[in-house]
Design an enzyme around this catalytic site. Structure first.
Site, PDB file in Angstrom:
ATOM      1  N   HIS A  71      -5.166   6.479   6.581  1.00 13.17           N
ATOM      2  CA  HIS A  71      -5.863   6.000   5.379  1.00 13.17           C
ATOM      3  C   HIS A  71      -5.001   6.225   4.124  1.00 13.17           C
ATOM      4  O   HIS A  71      -4.925   5.378   3.241  1.00 13.17           O
ATOM      5  CB  HIS A  71      -7.181   6.749   5.185  1.00 13.17           C
ATOM      6  CG  HIS A  71      -8.190   6.556   6.284  1.00 13.17           C
ATOM      7  ND1 HIS A  71      -8.553   7.573   7.130  1.00 13.17           N
ATOM      8  CD2 HIS A  71      -8.904   5.475   6.668  1.00 13.17           C
ATOM      9  CE1 HIS A  71      -9.468   7.128   7.980  1.00 13.17           C
ATOM     10  NE2 HIS A  71      -9.698   5.859   7.732  1.00 13.17           N
ATOM     11  N   VAL A  75      -0.107   4.063  11.524  1.00 11.43           N
ATOM     12  CA  VAL A  75       0.461   5.416  11.438  1.00 11.43           C
ATOM     13  C   VAL A  75       0.069   6.210  12.686  1.00 11.43           C
ATOM     14  O   VAL A  75      -1.100   6.193  13.095  1.00 11.43           O
ATOM     15  CB  VAL A  75      -0.042   6.153  10.173  1.00 11.43           C
ATOM     16  CG1 VAL A  75       0.520   7.559  10.102  1.00 11.43           C
ATOM     17  CG2 VAL A  75       0.333   5.360   8.917  1.00 11.43           C
TER      18      VAL A  75
END
Ligand code: AMP
Length: 288
Positions: A44, A185
């Site tokens: 995030h 990620v």
């Protein structure tokens, strides 16, 4: 600018977000929106960092949207870590956090009566196993776009199908926002970061590494010259099926149309979903 960045605004009403966005636009600033369901992690935060590069003001929404969860899904137990999330967002340099309640978003009746219809794009892949999910995602994102009026909105390629569905919605409805995709990620050992990883036992987490490994193998096979999806997917499915409790799907599709590819190449999205215990994980690789 540095001074006005000091304090992150925490907003709970649609009205206050719209007013803030309007005031920023009037002052000549550009606004980025990063929609999330909270339980924030480095994935995030990479979106927030990208948003800060692309716009002068960043709003992050935290809303566990009931309309995108099925009746037997994890809405009630979805992790909520508001205090930690706000700290992370402050450190990441977000300008505002928007944390509405379901009643604020959908009114006291709890349900919007108008919804967006699904298409092949949203019925395939995860849509097959989560009917109605992407209708809920489109609904909440369109509402968030209308509320925050961002110039850009940043979404992770972790949810590659979500990004494809939303790109199509923005195009079909001429929504005045530019969508920006951010790279997936991973943890150091390859596990894709996900708020749902915290459901995993140590043993399940170990087994879940099969996802990123099998995807890496698939990409390595392509780089070594294999362009046939068949054998690459067969190997991927075997490897994940051995480790997971069940494999929902594993596909090689065009990243924008989500149509199966005949030949692996740049722009191919290899995506999968699998279950470990009661936890459903997704992962993917986009070939470049
Ligand atoms: P969520 O809170 O799961 O709804 O995710 C909010 C946004 O963060 C979505 O655009 C996701 O695609 C993105 N996101 C979640 N996990 C990752 C990750 N590991 N890497 C990059 N983006 C991510």
């Amino acid at each position: 600018m540095a001074n006005s960045r000091k304090k992150m605004k925490i907003l709970h009403t649609k009205k206050s977000v719209s007013a803030l966005s309007r005031s920023w636009h009037r002052a000549g600033e550009t606004v980025a929106l990063v929609p999330t369901m909270g339980c924030l992690h480095a994935g995030h935060l990479s979106l927030v960092a990208l948003a800060r590069k692309k716009a002068s003001r960043v709003i992050v929404s935290i809303f566990v949207n009931p309309t995108q969860f099925g009746p037997n899904e994890d809405f009630a137990r979805y992790p909520r870590t508001e205090k930690a999330d706000l700290k992370l967002l402050r450190e990441a340099g977000a300008d505002a956090a928007f944390l509405p309640t379901p009643a604020e978003m959908y009114g006291p009746e709890g349900e919007a009566t108008v919804s967006l219809s699904e298409s092949r794009l949203s019925r395939t892949m995860c849509g097959e196993f989560r009917p109605g999910h992407f209708a809920g995602v489109m609904q909440v994102c369109l509402k968030l776009f209308n509320i925050a009026m961002p110039d850009i909105a940043v979404f992770g390629e972790k949810d590659a199908q979500q990004l494809a569905v939303l790109r199509r919605m923005v195009r079909d409805l001429d929504v005045p926002v530019k969508l920006v995709g951010a790279p997936l990620v991973r943890e150091a050992d390859g596990l894709a970061l996900s708020s749902r990883n915290r459901y995993l036992s140590a043993a399940d987490r170990e087994r879940a590494l099969s996802l990123s490994r099998a995807l890496a193998d698939a990409e390595a096979a392509w780089r070594a010259g294999e362009t046939r999806p068949g054998p690459v997917l067969a190997k991927l499915r075997r490897a994940v099926s051995r480790a997971a409790d069940s494999l929902d799907y594993a596909v090689a599709v065009d990243k924008d149309t989500l149509e199966p590819v005949r030949s692996l190449g740049p722009g191919t999205l290899v995506a999968l979903a699998a279950r470990f215990g009661s936890t459903r994980l997704i992962d993917n690789r986009i070939f470049r």
